[in-house]
Design an enzyme around this catalytic site. Structure first.
Site, PDB file in Angstrom:
ATOM      1  N   GLU A  46      34.273  58.182  51.105  1.00 48.40           N
ATOM      2  CA  GLU A  46      35.527  58.067  50.340  1.00 48.40           C
ATOM      3  C   GLU A  46      35.277  58.213  48.836  1.00 48.40           C
ATOM      4  O   GLU A  46      36.066  58.825  48.119  1.00 48.40           O
ATOM      5  CB  GLU A  46      36.226  56.736  50.655  1.00 48.40           C
ATOM      6  CG  GLU A  46      36.799  56.687  52.066  1.00 48.40           C
ATOM      7  CD  GLU A  46      37.926  55.658  52.210  1.00 48.40           C
ATOM      8  OE1 GLU A  46      37.792  54.570  51.639  1.00 48.40           O
ATOM      9  OE2 GLU A  46      38.920  55.967  52.888  1.00 48.40           O
TER      10      GLU A  46
ATOM     11  N   ASN B 249      39.353  30.960  43.786  1.00 49.72           N
ATOM     12  CA  ASN B 249      38.914  32.349  43.608  1.00 49.72           C
ATOM     13  C   ASN B 249      38.333  32.522  42.218  1.00 49.72           C
ATOM     14  O   ASN B 249      38.779  31.924  41.260  1.00 49.72           O
ATOM     15  CB  ASN B 249      40.085  33.320  43.809  1.00 49.72           C
ATOM     16  CG  ASN B 249      39.619  34.756  44.013  1.00 49.72           C
ATOM     17  OD1 ASN B 249      38.857  35.026  44.944  1.00 49.72           O
ATOM     18  ND2 ASN B 249      40.046  35.653  43.151  1.00 49.72           N
TER      19      ASN B 249
END
Lengths: 405, 405
Positions: A170, A37
């Site tokens: 949102e 990652n």
């Protein structure tokens, strides 16, 4: 005998779920698991609109990967995947390369700008922790500068949100909570602030129940949001956006802040690595493997899953990515143990709730339509569930959303 | 009989002190007192370096004027003074005009840029609450942007402070506390951040004891500040500053943040209104009235007071402004009551402490040299004293500096 090596690219919802399930299912010396990652942390992609608006600090939106993986079973490599060489069974990383026997591609999404001029240069996008806190700081800086400048530039107080889909709505919802705070902080009259939500499609929140959508629009308009629906953005400039007014006419909306929230595509590494894809999304097999590959799983935002009931793709969500992670871990174990049968993935949509800011939301959950505080509570439960699935109760206690915080 | 009308322009240290003393000394129907101020709040000018660095929130640095004035005796007008017409005994405000029998000019300072090219356009200055929070947000935005940009621009992490006088050093001190916080907040390596303190004069903190100055420089250098002393800024550009390297050579220091803290002058309304002045400062009479005017007092940053021991002007400080406010109030009462004798102003310098950030400072107070935590404690006491003088114990409780806050 050499242990099979499983490499998982990306610690988003799908990749991290695959990892934590896998580490529970395999024995200590059964496989090598490597999680790659870019950052040492996982972030909640579905909470980034809050960090971007500044209603939730970005440290509340991320946690260390080290806190949820079992270092005895999983090697963590902090690096960035650049290209997958499937014929050589290896992945080129920014600083090294890594071979695999089995690969899980869970690299998430990128903004899709549909070739609209100037968007990449002048618009922000709600993509990751870095971009979220830049948006937050950009807006704050505009307000701070407005307060201090002798000749007031009102465009500093105008925010354009491109897209009235899930993320756009949102984010707009959070802004309606944040703006009054910012106005107090910088001694600015609330009425001077403008929020536009601009959407090319003729509707808000496509796919949602129209009754719920009407509620959402009415609530947000009441809080000052101006909707421009059926209004494609033609160009983004340093001064704002140009929208199509009618066939030949273009209208300018001046705004110092433009946030593009109208679409994502799969990671561009997908095409670069030779997978057949539509906007970075591979139509995976039912066992979640890439067509033609025995050893490559693709899950999350880079996987395309068709909803057979309506013959259209499911929108990529955290919910689906987490469910895919569970199936993917299961199938990896089956392959390693030479089981013939792989589990087939079938989404189990438990509900969808779209936040409209603190204490308001719309959604369908447990088969019921709901709005207002009830839906907002359900939204928090859904957010906490994602934490629970990956990091258990302790992670919920640490990073969960409770009213008091 | 018409009551005499006293108009006080500016609610800084001097103006507000004049007002609160005056309201205690006069009877209910003895005079009309009007206090004119641009903002509805007073701010602690001497704390602005903290708000600018972001180590103290700007709301901790200001308080409502309404909280300290007696509305039965003082009318507050929120407006901006534009010009004083002494021959007509009136003041032109941005939105109205006001006549006076007695006037107190306590309008504070403006940055003095000495005609250096580009400073006004590209440098920030620590002038008021608005400019302080813009500096704070500008620096934060640079850090946030650095984290998010693909090609890193290291100049975003370089801050140049122009001036190694009181404000420059105090601001640099706060920055050394703030930078590690910002680095954590935006996941940036501390070593990448550079702070330059650039000063044209051949010394740091002129007028301070050399032993104390050496301590200050050593402490700040230890925390990473690079001093460039005897180095005049020739120009400020959007990319940084140009400084004189030697007679003919110019060196560029690239920095996305340049804060000019190298000098102030009196309010430009002074010259505009026809007072004889040096950089906006009027050499006032010993009773604090402007030479040739029976009815105009000038105090604070717009007043020039000579220190006769060294035949040079006192630097304008909060301490002096507050003391002038007391004398000014006394003399106004004497004039209104037709007393012949006015009190003559003589500064009583109790000490000077220069902060080097949280928990460190240098200074002389109560006749003693002091450094470190002891001096830092004394600095907080001095800051609290200014609150106490104007607003009493309750204001100290509300806005005072105590370790726990």
């Amino acid at each position: 005998m050499k242990k099979p090596k499983i490499v998982i690219l990306g610690a988003g919802y799908g990749g991290l779920m695959t990892t934590v399930r896998l580490q529970k299912m395999v024995g200590m010396n059964e496989v090598d698991i490597v999680l790659v990652n870019k950052n040492e942390y996982h972030y909640e992609t579905t909470w980034l609109h809050e960090a971007s608006a500044g209603t939730l600090h970005h440290d509340r939106v991320r946690y260390n990967i080290a806190d949820v993986i079992d270092r005895n079973k999983v090697d963590f490599v902090q690096d960035e995947a650049i290209e997958i060489k499937t014929d050589e069974k290896k992945v080129i990383l920014a600083n090294s390369e890594i071979e695999y026997d089995y690969l899980v591609v869970s690299l998430g999404a990128e903004p899709e700008t549909f070739g609209i001029k100037g968007l990449k240069e002048y618009a922000f996008s709600i993509t990751n922790v870095n971009s979220a806190r830049q948006i937050r700081e950009h807006i704050e800086y505009q307000f701070a500068t407005y307060s201090n400048e002798a000749e007031k530039n009102e465009d500093r107080l105008t925010i354009v949100v491109g897209g009235a889909g899930f993320t756009g709505i949102e984010f707009v919802g959070e802004l309606t909570n944040r703006i009054p705070e910012l106005c107090r902080e910088y001694d600015i009259d609330n009425d001077k602030v403008k929020i536009f939500c601009v959407e090319a499609a003729p509707m808000v929140l496509p796919g949602f129940d129209p009754e719920l959508v009407n509620y959402a629009v009415a609530q947000l308009e009441r809080k000052g949001v101006e909707f421009k629906i059926g209004t494609p953005i033609k160009e983004c400039t340093p001064e704002g956006i140009l929208v199509a007014k009618d066939e030949n006419e273009v209208e300018e909306i001046k705004a110092n802040t433009v946030v593009w929230a109208a679409g994502v595509r799969g990671n561009s590494i997908i095409e670069k690595s030779g997978f057949e894809a539509m906007r970075g999304r591979v139509k995976v097999e039912k066992d979640l493997r890439a067509p033609g590959f025995e050893d490559v799983f693709i899950i999350g935002d880079c996987a395309l899953i068709i909803n057979e009931e309506i013959n259209r793709p499911y929108p990529p969500t955290a919910q689906i990515a987490i469910q895919q992670g569970e199936v993917c871990a299961h199938n990896l174990v089956a392959l390693v143990r030479n089981k013939a049968e792989l589990t087939l993935f079938k989404p189990d949509i438990k509900g969808t709730v779209c936040s409209l800011g603190e204490d308001d939301a719309i959604g369908v959950a447990l088969g019921k339509k709901m709005v207002g505080t009830k839906a907002a509570f359900m939204k928090k439960m859904i957010d906490n569930r994602a934490l629970y699935m990956i990091g258990g109760a302790s992670l919920v206690m640490k990073k969960g959303k409770f009213k008091v915080l």
